[in-house]
Structures are given as C-alpha cells and as structure tokens.
Write a protein that holds these residues in place. Structure first.
Motif, PDB file in Angstrom:
ATOM      1  N   PHE A   1       0.793  -1.207  -0.101  1.00  0.00           N
ATOM      2  CA  PHE A   1      -0.071   0.102   0.067  1.00  0.00           C
ATOM      3  C   PHE A   1       0.955   1.261  -0.091  1.00  0.00           C
ATOM      4  O   PHE A   1       1.987   1.096   0.222  1.00  0.00           O
ATOM      5  CB  PHE A   1      -0.943   0.052   1.160  1.00  0.00           C
ATOM      6  CG  PHE A   1      -0.305  -0.352   2.585  1.00  0.00           C
ATOM      7  CD1 PHE A   1       0.661   0.622   3.170  1.00  0.00           C
ATOM      8  CD2 PHE A   1      -0.210  -1.652   3.099  1.00  0.00           C
ATOM      9  CE1 PHE A   1       1.342   0.271   4.283  1.00  0.00           C
ATOM     10  CE2 PHE A   1       0.361  -1.901   4.174  1.00  0.00           C
ATOM     11  CZ  PHE A   1       1.168  -1.160   4.939  1.00  0.00           C
ATOM     12  N   PRO A   2       0.324   2.467  -0.563  1.00  0.00           N
ATOM     13  CA  PRO A   2       1.159   3.779  -0.417  1.00  0.00           C
ATOM     14  C   PRO A   2       1.398   3.833   1.204  1.00  0.00           C
ATOM     15  O   PRO A   2       0.622   3.893   2.141  1.00  0.00           O
ATOM     16  CB  PRO A   2       0.081   4.527  -0.840  1.00  0.00           C
ATOM     17  CG  PRO A   2      -0.782   3.914  -1.501  1.00  0.00           C
ATOM     18  CD  PRO A   2      -1.156   2.563  -0.876  1.00  0.00           C
ATOM     19  N   LEU A   3       2.826   4.188   1.520  1.00  0.00           N
ATOM     20  CA  LEU A   3       3.341   4.535   2.714  1.00  0.00           C
ATOM     21  C   LEU A   3       2.952   6.027   3.169  1.00  0.00           C
ATOM     22  O   LEU A   3       3.202   7.160   2.228  1.00  0.00           O
ATOM     23  CB  LEU A   3       4.423   4.003   2.664  1.00  0.00           C
ATOM     24  CG  LEU A   3       4.966   2.598   2.711  1.00  0.00           C
ATOM     25  CD1 LEU A   3       6.325   2.396   2.679  1.00  0.00           C
ATOM     26  CD2 LEU A   3       4.297   1.858   3.823  1.00  0.00           C
ATOM     27  N   GLN A   4       2.693   6.199   4.586  1.00  0.00           N
ATOM     28  CA  GLN A   4       2.393   7.742   4.789  1.00  0.00           C
ATOM     29  C   GLN A   4       3.905   8.169   5.282  1.00  0.00           C
ATOM     30  O   GLN A   4       4.863   7.548   5.676  1.00  0.00           O
ATOM     31  CB  GLN A   4       1.220   7.610   6.037  1.00  0.00           C
ATOM     32  CG  GLN A   4       0.117   7.097   5.549  1.00  0.00           C
ATOM     33  CD  GLN A   4      -0.537   7.924   4.474  1.00  0.00           C
ATOM     34  OE1 GLN A   4      -0.739   8.970   4.611  1.00  0.00           O
ATOM     35  NE2 GLN A   4      -0.912   7.186   3.340  1.00  0.00           N
ATOM     36  N   PRO A   5       3.886   9.450   5.344  1.00  0.00           N
ATOM     37  CA  PRO A   5       5.107  10.075   5.971  1.00  0.00           C
ATOM     38  C   PRO A   5       5.788   9.531   7.258  1.00  0.00           C
ATOM     39  O   PRO A   5       6.980   9.470   7.211  1.00  0.00           O
ATOM     40  CB  PRO A   5       4.812  11.608   5.945  1.00  0.00           C
ATOM     41  CG  PRO A   5       3.646  11.798   5.111  1.00  0.00           C
ATOM     42  CD  PRO A   5       2.874  10.699   4.766  1.00  0.00           C
ATOM     43  N   PHE A   6       4.992   9.343   8.055  1.00  0.00           N
ATOM     44  CA  PHE A   6       5.203   8.917   9.462  1.00  0.00           C
ATOM     45  C   PHE A   6       5.985   7.274   9.241  1.00  0.00           C
ATOM     46  O   PHE A   6       6.774   7.068   9.925  1.00  0.00           O
ATOM     47  CB  PHE A   6       4.140   8.752  10.564  1.00  0.00           C
ATOM     48  CG  PHE A   6       3.282   7.734  10.222  1.00  0.00           C
ATOM     49  CD1 PHE A   6       3.385   6.661  11.131  1.00  0.00           C
ATOM     50  CD2 PHE A   6       2.112   7.703   9.637  1.00  0.00           C
ATOM     51  CE1 PHE A   6       2.391   5.585  11.100  1.00  0.00           C
ATOM     52  CE2 PHE A   6       1.366   6.796   9.596  1.00  0.00           C
ATOM     53  CZ  PHE A   6       1.480   5.665  10.471  1.00  0.00           C
ATOM     54  N   GLN A   7       5.421   6.657   8.392  1.00  0.00           N
ATOM     55  CA  GLN A   7       5.878   5.174   8.009  1.00  0.00           C
ATOM     56  C   GLN A   7       7.104   5.331   7.454  1.00  0.00           C
ATOM     57  O   GLN A   7       8.261   4.356   7.682  1.00  0.00           O
ATOM     58  CB  GLN A   7       4.780   4.380   7.169  1.00  0.00           C
ATOM     59  CG  GLN A   7       3.371   4.406   8.030  1.00  0.00           C
ATOM     60  CD  GLN A   7       2.530   3.679   7.095  1.00  0.00           C
ATOM     61  OE1 GLN A   7       2.250   3.982   5.926  1.00  0.00           O
ATOM     62  NE2 GLN A   7       1.677   2.727   7.689  1.00  0.00           N
TER      63      GLN A   7
END
Length: 561
Positions: free
Chosen positions: A61-67
């Motif tokens: 899945f698309p990763l978020q900035p915190f990930q």
C-alpha cells in the motif's frame, strides 16, 4: 548533521504546521537533533531505505510520511562496522494506525534478497495465536496474490521462506514452549500491553545476535495492565527522550493525546493516530469516520469511554468510568407501582444547585423490591437555556427539546417548573407535607450541603431529619446494592421517563483506591438529582419493615379467636 530525505520531510511537516504532534514526538525530534542527527559516526543507508519503501508501495500500500520516517531509522548504521544503531524500536499508536501493516512490509523486506542477509529469521510474537498471525498472514496472502513474489518466496499458513536467503518469517505465541535456541535476526512483539512481565520477552530475544544487525520491534496500543512490561518500556522511552539514557537504548515513537480533554476536538486525534493527518488517504478517511461515530456514541453510552480512550486515543483514562446500569436494566424499572398507602418510607432530597434542578422522593420496601416515588422541581430560566422549554417551534432548538423534553415531563406530573431566581426550598417541604397524608415518612435524608438550607424548615414541619456528612462515602458502600438492584430488577420507578433519564446520566467512577462514586456524564445538561436522591433513600431503607402495619392490624381483627 546527517540528513535523510524522509526524516527531514517529516520534521518539516511538523515545523510548518502541516501535522500535529504530541509531546513525546516533539521530544523525539529534539532528542534526535541533540543526540543522533548531529553525530558524524552514523549514516542512513538511503539505498536500503528506498528499496524498502518501493517494496512496500509496490506490493502492499502507499506509505504515509510517518511510516517512511520509521523505516529510515530501521536502517541507521554506524559507519565503522555497519552495525545498526537502533536495535530496539517502540511504536505505540492508536488502533487503526497501521502498525501491523508496516510490520508486514518491513518483515517481508528483511527476509528478502533485497535485504541480503542469509537466514535472517523473524518471529512475530503475541499472547494469542490469532494476533501473532496478523502480519505473517498478510505476508502470506500478498505472496499468494502475485506470481512474481511466488518465484522468490515459499509460503504456507505457518511460515514464509525466502528461496534466495533461506530466511523464515513465522509467528509464535508468548506462552509457547521450545523457545530456547532460536536463531532469529529480528523479533516482533505485538500487542505489548498484554505482557505482565519481561519474562517471555527475554526468552525470545535470547537467540538474537547470532545474525548481523539484530532488531527488536515492540508495537501496540496502550492497555489496562499497569506496572507491567509496557509501563517499564514507556519509562525507558522517556529516559531516552529526556537524555537520561544511552541515546540508542530505544527508538521511541509514541503517539497519544497529551490530555484527556483533547479528545473533544477531532483535529487532535492525529496526535494519537498519525494515519489521520491531512491529506488523508481513502483508508484514513474511512478510519476517521469510524472513530468519529464511536466517539459520538459515547454521549449516549459512555461505558465504552475507557476502551475508546485507551485504544483509539492511546491514553488510558485514570478513572475507570462506567454507566450505573445497562439501558435494558434501567428500562426494567418501568414496573407497575404497588399499593403503598400507609406504608413506611424514607424521604430523600438532592439538588446540585437551587438554580437548576431539585429532586425529592420516597423509598419503600415491598416484597423484596424497592419502589421509589419522586418529584422534581426545575427553574424556568435554566430549562429555557439548556432544553428550550419555552420555544415550541424553533427548529434550531429541536435537539435541545429532544435531549430533555421538560414540557412533556411536566404534563405527566413528574416535575414542576418554577419561574423564580432560585428554587424556593418551601416547594420541597410542601411536597413532603402532602405525601405525609398518604405514607408513613420515618425520616428525611439528605447530605450536609442540602440540609443546611432545608433542615430547619423540615423540622418545623414535624419531620425527623438525618444529615449525611460524607455523601461520597455512601456511594461506595451502596454500590453493590445498586448494581444488584438493577441487575435483578428490584427497583420500581413506575413509568417515569424523567427518572430513567436521571439514571442514564450517571457515571460510575472507580477511584484509585477502588471506591466508586456516582458522577455525571456531562456536568451541565445531564442531571442526576433524582438518582442521587434515590441513593440517599437506599442508605436508610433497611430501617423499614416490609409490611403494612394497618393491613396487619386489619388481619388480626378479622381473626375469630
């Protein structure tokens, strides 16, 4: 200073006001700058970081900035020997924050040839098999969906093996046997709030170090076990963040509300769950709507508040809050009122303020049950302001009327609205004088504050008065009787929606010493006077006999000796 794209980007989001961070993450940024990012002996393996992110976004899945920020610190190394700087990672986020999804990506990547360490085995550990399988199952299903991955990995329901590196990903339960001698490269401890001690943790990490770059991941949301393994881990995290421990003793990423009151503003929720930061993905928006619905449900049923604050906001509330009874139990008080004429009863009084509501009542004993006759008084100015008592056709006020239909209750004779600066205590005295015509009122009970106003008036009217010096103390004393009474349908209020409303507004707060207090779900609009009045009556109800003296005398007269 050393720099890494995704680390710099995440810090920039905070400094430009694009995201909200809680105190622990603000401390994290300050600590990183002071003790980590200013070092010359460390480096981020940018190629490994990019490969891991691309791997996750291609297959998961698309990763978020915190990930991406978290992934960067998984691959922070010493320059001289290329060992990992952080062996231990603590990730605490509100439920739905994507902890398991990110662990699926990272563990899958670490056993792959992209990571490149042979036999870098990984165990995912949890108290239950179901929870331990969460990420390994996700990896298994992902491989099953893609033929390309099936060429690189052999997967079953119990484990996934990299064909190139021989690395194995599998799950284990924390209470399982045959743990000694494990040769893991990394261990993931899931739902860490359930661990009562570090005993099982020590067993699982005892095999680490036999492979290069060992890692420990501790992930989860806060829980109800206090002074256990998680609390000790949080203490260690704070020592790291405050510069009181070795800088690389732990990488602490803790997301939570700073204060319980912050829950009232949904824009604060991203403090506990960074997935909710704007702009939100489709998944995050759905998650936000779900959390919002759960929060709104608490207004009518606060019994889930402890669970909501602990799991969604990652902030265990200090006091355990509960409704006094299930709604079905409150509804069960709607039983026909028995014939109580001439019977003994205890009079009782409660009002939070003579400027809003006051309640008076009579508690009886009847065939093992406790009937309660009650009447309330309310100030017109107050009920106009909070319940739209006088505005019959104002659509904007419809919700207030629905919240507490004062006019309907007044028509039913359950309360009297008085247009006075304060509720005149004489109204209460007059009610008891009228009730004395039909019932045998042994005494009238109220707490010290209320009786300061009413005692003289009641005694002048010929009533015996008992003052409760410490009303909160009797809450804990009577809690078992109250709980049993509702559970066994021993309380009879008749068809009294006002009394059901009072009761449903009560919040049971369990103090640190275990004692219970009856408070309000909301301080202004949700009144509890009628319920508190009933509790005062229960305090002395054992002084009553469970029979009617006049009926007994009539029965004796009827006997032919």
């Amino acid at each position: 200073m050393i720099h890494q794209k995704y680390v710099d980007d995440y810090i920039h989001l905070y400094e430009t006001g694009k995201i909200k961070l809680n105190k622990e993450r603000i401390l994290l940024i300050e600590y990183l700058r002071k003790y980590v990012l200013n070092r010359g002996d460390l480096y981020f393996d940018d190629e490994m970081i990019e490969n891991c992110i691309k791997f996750g976004e291609k297959w998961y899945f698309p990763l978020q900035p915190f990930q991406k920020f978290l992934i960067a610190f998984v691959f922070l190394f010493y320059k001289n020997n290329h060992r990992v700087f952080y062996r231990k990672h603590l990730w605490m986020l509100g439920r739905g924050g994507g902890k398991n999804g990110l662990i699926s990506v990272i563990t899958h990547f670490l056993i792959s040839e992209l990571h490149g360490i042979e036999e870098y085995n990984i165990s995912v550990v949890a108290n239950s098999e179901e929870q331990a399988k969460t990420s390994p199952d996700e990896v298994h299903k992902t491989i099953k969906r893609h033929e390309i991955l099936q060429k690189a990995f052999k997967t079953t329901l119990t484990q996934t093996v990299s064909k190139k590196t021989g690395s194995v990903l599998k799950f284990r339960t924390s209470n399982g046997e045959t743990k000694d001698g494990l040769r893991d490269g990394a261990v993931v401890f899931d739902e860490i709030h359930q661990y009562e001690s570090n005993k099982d943790v020590r067993v699982h990490i005892s095999g680490l170090g036999k492979k290069p770059n060992p890692r420990e991941f501790y992930i989860g949301t806060d829980g109800y076990v206090r002074d256990g393994f998680l609390d000790k881990l949080k203490e260690k995290a704070m020592k790291v963040l405050n510069g009181e421990a070795r800088p690389n003793a732990l990488f602490p990423f803790i997301c939570k509300l700073d204060d319980e009151s912050e829950v009232e503003d949904p824009s604060n929720w991203e403090k506990a769950n960074p997935m909710l930061s704007e702009p939100r993905s489709e998944y995050a928006q759905g998650l936000f709507e779900t959390i919002k619905e759960e929060y709104e449900d608490l207004e009518d049923d606060p019994s889930n508040r402890e669970e909501f604050m602990t799991k969604r906001m990652n902030l265990p509330v200090t006091d355990l809050e509960r409704s006094v009874a299930k709604w079905e139990e409150i509804e069960a008080t709607n039983q026909p009122m028995p014939n109580l004429l001439g019977r003994e009863c205890i009079g009782c009084i409660d009002f939070a303020s003579i400027r809003d509501f006051a309640a008076c009542g009579l508690v009886f004993k009847h065939e093992g049950k406790y009937p309660f006759i009650t009447h309330s008084f309310a100030r017109k100015e107050f009920v106009d302001k909070y319940y739209s008592y006088s505005k019959k056709h104002d659509a904007e006020m419809a919700g207030k009327r629905k919240f507490a239909p004062i006019r309907e209750w007044e028509k039913q004779g359950l309360l009297t609205v008085v247009d006075e600066p304060t509720i005149n205590p004489q109204h209460i005295v007059n009610w008891f004088v009228e009730m004395r015509k039909y019932y045998n009122i042994k005494k009238i009970v109220g707490d010290n504050f209320r009786m300061e106003i009413l005692r003289t008036l009641l005694e002048e009217a010929g009533f015996e008065v008992e003052v409760i010096r410490n009303p909160r103390a009797i809450h804990s004393l009577l809690a078992p009787r109250v709980e049993t009474g509702f559970a066994n349908q021993l309380f009879i209020f008749g068809d009294n929606p006002l009394m059901r409303w009072y009761t449903n507004n009560v919040l049971v707060v369990i103090k640190k010493d275990g004692n219970k207090e009856y408070q309000k779900k909301e301080p202004i609009r949700r009144k509890t006077d009628g319920f508190q009045c009933f509790v005062y009556g229960l305090y002395r109800v054992d002084e009553l006999s469970d029979y009617n003296l006049e009926e007994s005398l009539d029965a004796l007269d009827a006997l032919n000796f």
